[in-house]
Design an enzyme around this catalytic site. Structure first.
Site, PDB file in Angstrom:
ATOM      1  N   HIS A  76     -46.264 -26.184  25.485  1.00  0.00           N
ATOM      2  CA  HIS A  76     -44.792 -26.236  25.672  1.00  0.00           C
ATOM      3  C   HIS A  76     -44.465 -27.575  26.312  1.00  0.00           C
ATOM      4  O   HIS A  76     -44.734 -27.801  27.486  1.00  0.00           O
ATOM      5  CB  HIS A  76     -44.339 -25.081  26.577  1.00  0.00           C
ATOM      6  CG  HIS A  76     -42.851 -25.005  26.744  1.00  0.00           C
ATOM      7  ND1 HIS A  76     -42.138 -23.842  26.569  1.00  0.00           N
ATOM      8  CD2 HIS A  76     -41.937 -25.948  27.078  1.00  0.00           C
ATOM      9  CE1 HIS A  76     -40.848 -24.079  26.785  1.00  0.00           C
ATOM     10  NE2 HIS A  76     -40.703 -25.354  27.098  1.00  0.00           N
TER      11      HIS A  76
ATOM     12  N   HIS B  87     -41.700 -31.146  26.360  1.00  0.00           N
ATOM     13  CA  HIS B  87     -40.481 -31.865  25.955  1.00  0.00           C
ATOM     14  C   HIS B  87     -40.799 -33.347  25.868  1.00  0.00           C
ATOM     15  O   HIS B  87     -41.181 -33.963  26.869  1.00  0.00           O
ATOM     16  CB  HIS B  87     -39.358 -31.634  26.975  1.00  0.00           C
ATOM     17  CG  HIS B  87     -38.941 -30.196  27.052  1.00  0.00           C
ATOM     18  ND1 HIS B  87     -37.917 -29.677  26.298  1.00  0.00           N
ATOM     19  CD2 HIS B  87     -39.448 -29.159  27.766  1.00  0.00           C
ATOM     20  CE1 HIS B  87     -37.790 -28.380  26.558  1.00  0.00           C
ATOM     21  NE2 HIS B  87     -38.710 -28.034  27.443  1.00  0.00           N
ATOM     22  N   LEU B  88     -40.618 -33.917  24.696  1.00  0.00           N
ATOM     23  CA  LEU B  88     -40.917 -35.345  24.519  1.00  0.00           C
ATOM     24  C   LEU B  88     -39.677 -36.206  24.356  1.00  0.00           C
ATOM     25  O   LEU B  88     -39.770 -37.430  24.366  1.00  0.00           O
ATOM     26  CB  LEU B  88     -41.856 -35.542  23.316  1.00  0.00           C
ATOM     27  CG  LEU B  88     -43.302 -35.062  23.508  1.00  0.00           C
ATOM     28  CD1 LEU B  88     -44.099 -35.236  22.217  1.00  0.00           C
ATOM     29  CD2 LEU B  88     -43.988 -35.791  24.654  1.00  0.00           C
ATOM     30  N   ARG B  89     -38.511 -35.550  24.154  1.00  0.00           N
ATOM     31  CA  ARG B  89     -37.245 -36.309  24.023  1.00  0.00           C
ATOM     32  C   ARG B  89     -37.268 -37.265  22.829  1.00  0.00           C
ATOM     33  O   ARG B  89     -38.043 -37.099  21.903  1.00  0.00           O
ATOM     34  CB  ARG B  89     -36.918 -37.086  25.309  1.00  0.00           C
ATOM     35  CG  ARG B  89     -37.111 -36.302  26.616  1.00  0.00           C
ATOM     36  CD  ARG B  89     -36.243 -35.092  26.719  1.00  0.00           C
ATOM     37  NE  ARG B  89     -36.253 -34.564  28.092  1.00  0.00           N
ATOM     38  CZ  ARG B  89     -35.949 -33.318  28.419  1.00  0.00           C
ATOM     39  NH1 ARG B  89     -35.626 -32.440  27.474  1.00  0.00           N
ATOM     40  NH2 ARG B  89     -35.956 -32.920  29.669  1.00  0.00           N
TER      41      ARG B  89
ATOM     42  N   ASN C 169     -35.109 -29.173  21.668  1.00  0.00           N
ATOM     43  CA  ASN C 169     -33.764 -29.231  22.284  1.00  0.00           C
ATOM     44  C   ASN C 169     -33.297 -30.669  22.487  1.00  0.00           C
ATOM     45  O   ASN C 169     -33.059 -31.116  23.600  1.00  0.00           O
ATOM     46  CB  ASN C 169     -33.729 -28.437  23.596  1.00  0.00           C
ATOM     47  CG  ASN C 169     -34.694 -28.949  24.653  1.00  0.00           C
ATOM     48  OD1 ASN C 169     -35.746 -29.507  24.346  1.00  0.00           O
ATOM     49  ND2 ASN C 169     -34.344 -28.777  25.915  1.00  0.00           N
TER      50      ASN C 169
ATOM     51  N   LYS D  43     -37.998 -21.911  18.076  1.00  0.00           N
ATOM     52  CA  LYS D  43     -37.698 -21.718  19.499  1.00  0.00           C
ATOM     53  C   LYS D  43     -36.279 -21.226  19.695  1.00  0.00           C
ATOM     54  O   LYS D  43     -35.319 -21.890  19.285  1.00  0.00           O
ATOM     55  CB  LYS D  43     -37.896 -23.055  20.235  1.00  0.00           C
ATOM     56  CG  LYS D  43     -37.468 -23.071  21.697  1.00  0.00           C
ATOM     57  CD  LYS D  43     -38.443 -22.323  22.598  1.00  0.00           C
ATOM     58  CE  LYS D  43     -37.929 -22.196  24.026  1.00  0.00           C
ATOM     59  NZ  LYS D  43     -38.037 -23.419  24.795  1.00  0.00           N
TER      60      LYS D  43
ATOM     61  N   HIS E 272     -36.981 -18.824  25.182  1.00  0.00           N
ATOM     62  CA  HIS E 272     -36.580 -19.089  26.572  1.00  0.00           C
ATOM     63  C   HIS E 272     -35.893 -17.812  27.039  1.00  0.00           C
ATOM     64  O   HIS E 272     -34.724 -17.581  26.733  1.00  0.00           O
ATOM     65  CB  HIS E 272     -35.634 -20.293  26.662  1.00  0.00           C
ATOM     66  CG  HIS E 272     -35.275 -20.627  28.077  1.00  0.00           C
ATOM     67  ND1 HIS E 272     -35.590 -21.825  28.673  1.00  0.00           N
ATOM     68  CD2 HIS E 272     -34.651 -19.886  29.043  1.00  0.00           C
ATOM     69  CE1 HIS E 272     -35.178 -21.818  29.936  1.00  0.00           C
ATOM     70  NE2 HIS E 272     -34.594 -20.652  30.183  1.00  0.00           N
TER      71      HIS E 272
ATOM     72  N   HIS F 226     -42.831 -20.146  29.395  1.00  0.00           N
ATOM     73  CA  HIS F 226     -42.808 -20.461  30.830  1.00  0.00           C
ATOM     74  C   HIS F 226     -42.428 -19.271  31.697  1.00  0.00           C
ATOM     75  O   HIS F 226     -41.412 -19.303  32.394  1.00  0.00           O
ATOM     76  CB  HIS F 226     -41.900 -21.665  31.119  1.00  0.00           C
ATOM     77  CG  HIS F 226     -40.571 -21.674  30.399  1.00  0.00           C
ATOM     78  ND1 HIS F 226     -39.679 -20.634  30.465  1.00  0.00           N
ATOM     79  CD2 HIS F 226     -39.998 -22.597  29.596  1.00  0.00           C
ATOM     80  CE1 HIS F 226     -38.620 -20.926  29.730  1.00  0.00           C
ATOM     81  NE2 HIS F 226     -38.788 -22.112  29.189  1.00  0.00           N
TER      82      HIS F 226
ATOM     83  N   ASP G 127     -44.311 -27.344  30.096  1.00  0.00           N
ATOM     84  CA  ASP G 127     -42.848 -27.460  30.127  1.00  0.00           C
ATOM     85  C   ASP G 127     -42.458 -28.778  30.792  1.00  0.00           C
ATOM     86  O   ASP G 127     -41.402 -28.875  31.437  1.00  0.00           O
ATOM     87  CB  ASP G 127     -42.179 -26.280  30.827  1.00  0.00           C
ATOM     88  CG  ASP G 127     -40.682 -26.192  30.501  1.00  0.00           C
ATOM     89  OD1 ASP G 127     -40.238 -26.859  29.548  1.00  0.00           O
ATOM     90  OD2 ASP G 127     -39.971 -25.459  31.208  1.00  0.00           O
TER      91      ASP G 127
ATOM     92  N   HIS H 125     -36.567 -36.346  32.967  1.00  0.00           N
ATOM     93  CA  HIS H 125     -35.165 -36.780  33.013  1.00  0.00           C
ATOM     94  C   HIS H 125     -35.149 -38.118  33.743  1.00  0.00           C
ATOM     95  O   HIS H 125     -35.980 -38.346  34.624  1.00  0.00           O
ATOM     96  CB  HIS H 125     -34.311 -35.779  33.801  1.00  0.00           C
ATOM     97  CG  HIS H 125     -34.126 -34.455  33.122  1.00  0.00           C
ATOM     98  ND1 HIS H 125     -33.152 -34.231  32.179  1.00  0.00           N
ATOM     99  CD2 HIS H 125     -34.803 -33.286  33.235  1.00  0.00           C
ATOM    100  CE1 HIS H 125     -33.224 -32.979  31.757  1.00  0.00           C
ATOM    101  NE2 HIS H 125     -34.220 -32.377  32.371  1.00  0.00           N
TER     102      HIS H 125
ATOM    103  N   ALA I 155     -32.201 -29.903  35.197  1.00  0.00           N
ATOM    104  CA  ALA I 155     -33.359 -29.012  35.329  1.00  0.00           C
ATOM    105  C   ALA I 155     -34.535 -29.571  34.544  1.00  0.00           C
ATOM    106  O   ALA I 155     -34.390 -29.928  33.374  1.00  0.00           O
ATOM    107  CB  ALA I 155     -32.999 -27.625  34.816  1.00  0.00           C
TER     108      ALA I 155
HETATM  109  O1  DOR Z   1     -36.148 -26.959  33.401  1.00  0.00           O
HETATM  110  C1  DOR Z   1     -36.078 -27.015  32.182  1.00  0.00           C
HETATM  111  N1  DOR Z   1     -35.921 -28.190  31.541  1.00  0.00           N
HETATM  112  N2  DOR Z   1     -36.138 -25.875  31.472  1.00  0.00           N
HETATM  113  C2  DOR Z   1     -35.919 -25.864  30.155  1.00  0.00           C
HETATM  114  O2  DOR Z   1     -35.961 -24.813  29.594  1.00  0.00           O
HETATM  115  C3  DOR Z   1     -35.563 -27.102  29.438  1.00  0.00           C
HETATM  116  C4  DOR Z   1     -36.045 -28.275  30.135  1.00  0.00           C
HETATM  117  C5  DOR Z   1     -35.446 -29.570  29.619  1.00  0.00           C
HETATM  118  O3  DOR Z   1     -35.338 -29.734  28.412  1.00  0.00           O
HETATM  119  O4  DOR Z   1     -35.110 -30.421  30.451  1.00  0.00           O
HETATM  120 ZN    ZN Z   2     -39.056 -26.136  28.027  1.00  0.00          ZN
END
Ligand code: DOR
Ligand code: ZN
Length: 330
Positions: free
Chosen positions: A12, A14-16, A40, A94, A131, A165, A237, A241, A253
């Site tokens: 799980h 996130h690579l953006r 996302n 997802k 999620h 998660h 996860d 940011h 988050a």
């Molecule tokens: O804390 C989180 N950040 N939870 C998520 O489900 C998404 C993630 C994000 O994409 O920043």
């Molecule tokens: Zn996530």
């Protein structure tokens, strides 16, 4: 002391996109043999066209490392032919309840409308990644969602459902009750509780969704991970940011942990005399559950202390500045 991990996987991640992708993707690709890439983005990855574009972007950003991007589609109502066509390029779909976390505004608003897509996914044997949080009180959101996990698991017994998660004992309990429920667990939810986020001075770099819970929840997650429960997989996860979005009013988050996840876990598993279970938690369980065979890649760790860097290309990781007792072998 040394430890060799075979083809560790981050189930799980996130690579953006754009500069953030270029900054973080090599850090995952260096230390993992593959990862489940979350969809996302803005706009979300919810068409074959965007999926193929994003997969190529991730491949570009992770070259020349051995790193398999296991792609996901953002849940919406899909047609059978869309799913059939996507199938060979995805590991799952997802589902985000609308507005529940970062970039999830386009998520599901009405769970009663998802069933036709789920039954096609069941037929095509495409896993559902979820999620699982309601929009209730923040500490109760996952426990409240467990009712929905149960409904889905019973109604679609042939659908593999991954509770992403997980943070509560309530979710851990479901693993042994429903054959088709699986879970990912993050390093940060094994290592922290709500006290670490807001019990003293607030730590925005530990703020994420779902929020870390109570000690007894953390202990239930730990018991599952340290025993390498056959239905749990490690997923960081890791969710980077920009620092100004974390250290600000309206903190975003997400915990950035990908480059240090494996040393953190080695330290944790050693402390609990469970180093022999780490391979299952970070790779073998995922291979069996998802029926994947990543390319062989040995990642070597050593019991040698390291200070977690203050930042990686200006992105602040969890526990920046802390000393931990394991690191990657040079
Ligand atoms: O804390 C989180 N950040 N939870 C998520 O489900 C998404 C993630 C994000 O994409 O920043
Ligand atoms: Zn996530």
């Amino acid at each position: 002391m040394n430890l060799a991990l075979h083809s560790p996987l981050d189930m799980h991640l996130h690579l953006r996109q754009d500069e953030m992708l270029d900054a973080v993707a090599p850090l995952s690709a260096k230390y993992f043999a593959g990862g489940v890439v979350m969809p996302n983005l803005i706009p979300p990855i919810n068409s074959i066209e965007r999926l193929l574009w994003y997969k190529a972007e991730v491949k570009r950003a992770t070259a020349p490392y051995v790193f398999e991007p296991y792609m996901t589609l953002f849940f919406r109502s899909y047609t059978f032919s869309e799913l059939e066509e996507a199938r060979r390029n995805i590991i799952g779909v997802k589902l985000y309840p609308s507005g529940i976390t970062t970039n999830s505004e386009g998520g599901v608003q009405d769970l009663s409308l998802i069933e036709p897509t789920l039954s096609m996914m069941q037929e095509l044997d495409i896993p559902l990644l979820v999620h699982g949080e309601t929009n209730g009180f923040v500490m109760d959101r996952e426990s409240e969602f467990c009712r929905i996990y149960q409904l889905l698991a019973s109604k679609f017994p042939g659908l593999r459902i991954v509770m992403e998660h997980i943070t509560t004992r309530d979710a851990v309990v479901l693993l042994d009750r429903y054959e088709n429920l699986f879970a990912t667990i993050t390093p940060h939810h094994l290592l922290t509780t709500l006290d670490d986020v807001v019990g003293g001075l607030m730590n925005p770099h530990l703020f994420c969704k779902p929020i870390a819970k109570r000690p007894e929840d953390r202990d239930a997650l730990l018991a599952a991970a340290l025993s390498a429960h056959s239905k749990v997989m490690m997923g960081t996860d890791s969710a980077p940011h920009p620092t100004n979005m974390k250290e600000s009013h309206g903190c975003a988050a997400g915990v950035f942990s990908a480059p240090i996840a494996l040393p953190l876990l080695a330290e944790l598993f050693e402390r609990h005399n469970a180093l022999d279970r780490l391979q299952a938690f970070v790779s073998s369980n995922a291979c069996r559950i998802y029926r994947i065979t990543p390319r062989e890649k040995e990642v070597r760790l050593i019991k040698q202390s390291m200070i977690i860097p203050a930042s990686y290309l200006s992105i602040v990781p969890m526990w920046a500045g802390y000393e931990i007792s394991w690191s990657f072998e040079a």
